[in-house]
Design a protein around this motif. Structure first.
Motif, mmCIF file in Angstrom:
data_model
loop_
_atom_site.group_PDB
_atom_site.id
_atom_site.type_symbol
_atom_site.label_atom_id
_atom_site.label_comp_id
_atom_site.label_asym_id
_atom_site.label_seq_id
_atom_site.Cartn_x
_atom_site.Cartn_y
_atom_site.Cartn_z
ATOM 1 N N GLU A 64 1.001 -0.835 0.177
ATOM 2 C CA GLU A 64 -0.290 0.079 0.353
ATOM 3 C C GLU A 64 0.732 0.903 -0.307
ATOM 4 O O GLU A 64 1.580 1.106 1.025
ATOM 5 C CB GLU A 64 -1.029 -0.074 1.131
ATOM 6 C CG GLU A 64 -2.092 1.271 1.405
ATOM 7 C CD GLU A 64 -2.854 1.439 2.628
ATOM 8 O OE1 GLU A 64 -3.290 2.359 2.852
ATOM 9 O OE2 GLU A 64 -3.180 0.373 3.106
ATOM 10 N N ARG A 121 -3.340 -0.215 -3.360
ATOM 11 C CA ARG A 121 -3.074 -0.944 -3.645
ATOM 12 C C ARG A 121 -2.618 -1.057 -4.855
ATOM 13 O O ARG A 121 -2.311 -0.929 -5.895
ATOM 14 C CB ARG A 121 -4.000 -1.644 -3.621
ATOM 15 C CG ARG A 121 -3.739 -3.478 -2.553
ATOM 16 C CD ARG A 121 -2.716 -3.362 -1.415
ATOM 17 N NE ARG A 121 -4.196 -3.076 -0.626
ATOM 18 C CZ ARG A 121 -3.659 -3.047 0.519
ATOM 19 N NH1 ARG A 121 -2.873 -2.700 0.623
ATOM 20 N NH2 ARG A 121 -4.413 -3.530 1.645
ATOM 21 N N THR A 154 -9.109 -9.873 -4.122
ATOM 22 C CA THR A 154 -8.981 -8.688 -3.001
ATOM 23 C C THR A 154 -8.692 -7.473 -2.526
ATOM 24 O O THR A 154 -8.714 -6.577 -1.923
ATOM 25 C CB THR A 154 -7.705 -9.475 -2.116
ATOM 26 O OG1 THR A 154 -8.074 -10.741 -1.168
ATOM 27 C CG2 THR A 154 -7.381 -8.684 -0.595
ATOM 28 N N GLU A 171 -11.330 -3.950 -1.186
ATOM 29 C CA GLU A 171 -10.771 -3.060 -0.570
ATOM 30 C C GLU A 171 -11.450 -1.729 -0.770
ATOM 31 O O GLU A 171 -10.443 -0.676 -0.119
ATOM 32 C CB GLU A 171 -9.387 -2.941 -0.381
ATOM 33 C CG GLU A 171 -9.181 -4.374 0.191
ATOM 34 C CD GLU A 171 -7.322 -4.601 0.438
ATOM 35 O OE1 GLU A 171 -6.416 -3.686 -0.270
ATOM 36 O OE2 GLU A 171 -6.921 -5.459 1.251
ATOM 37 N N ARG A 218 -10.141 0.750 -3.517
ATOM 38 C CA ARG A 218 -9.239 1.673 -3.623
ATOM 39 C C ARG A 218 -8.135 1.616 -5.028
ATOM 40 O O ARG A 218 -8.702 0.352 -5.287
ATOM 41 C CB ARG A 218 -7.795 1.081 -3.143
ATOM 42 C CG ARG A 218 -8.193 0.922 -1.031
ATOM 43 C CD ARG A 218 -6.977 0.758 -0.927
ATOM 44 N NE ARG A 218 -7.108 0.312 0.965
ATOM 45 C CZ ARG A 218 -6.160 0.892 1.706
ATOM 46 N NH1 ARG A 218 -5.093 1.019 1.952
ATOM 47 N NH2 ARG A 218 -7.038 -0.184 3.193
#
Length: 198
Positions: free
Chosen positions: A92, A97, A119, A123, A125
């Motif tokens: 991160e 990410r 995944t 999130e 992002r």
């Protein structure tokens, strides 16, 4: 082996490099004659998005996932790519990410990359795929990147590629995907573009 024009008009023959299985297909209009990615996907085949192989039929693709091929006794040993050793490093950086695959992307490692992308996108992002360690990508890998781009867009997020190899750039250009993805030469450029300025 290669994907060759079929005996009947407007058909092509898919030829498996492993077992020699031949499958006749009627391709949709393709952007370039040497591009066969869509035909492979429709018939469950795996391999290069281009007409020149390697290509694997669904049976051989499943077998390759279960057990790696045994080389001939007189073959010169080559460095093995252990599916378990292939990984995606995840970082991160400034709220973004960053995923960095550790090598070439093909059907043997697709599940690892698919899970990492899912995944990261879950999130909510922006996601950067750093391809600096990836030399080649097959149709399965290309499909994963296209899907990740679509999923990010549906979430109102960005998905971009960093440092793709000449081969990956050629695939993107031939498939007319170079205008779809945000592509950067360096990770710092992507992060500057994606990080909100205060």
């Amino acid at each position: 082996m290669t994907v060759v024009p079929g005996l009947r008009a407007d058909t092509v023959n898919l030829i498996c490099d492993h077992c020699g299985t031949t499958d006749e297909a009627v391709p949709a209009v393709l952007p370039e004659p040497e591009v066969v990615w869509t035909v492979l996907g429709e018939h469950g085949w795996d391999g290069s998005p281009f007409a020149v192989g390697p290509h694997r039929c669904p049976g051989c693709t499943a077998a390759a996932l279960a057990t790696p091929p045994v080389p001939p006794a007189d073959a010169v040993p080559a460095p093995e790519r252990d599916r378990g050793a292939w990984r995606v490093d995840v970082e991160e950086v400034a709220g973004v990410r960053v995923l960095t695959p550790s090598g070439d992307i093909d059907v043997l490692v697709a599940d690892v990359l698919r899970e990492a992308l899912a995944t990261a996108l879950a999130e909510d992002r922006d996601v950067v795929a750093d391809l600096s360690r990836v030399g080649m990508i097959d149709s399965t890998g290309l499909g994963l990147l296209v899907r990740a781009h679509r999923d990010a867009r549906q979430r109102g997020r960005s998905f971009c590629l960093v440092a793709p190899s000449r081969f990956v750039l050629t695939v993107l250009h031939t498939m007319r995907l170079d205008a779809v993805f945000l592509v950067f030469d360096h990770r710092s450029q992507a992060l500057t573009c994606l990080t909100p300025q205060v």
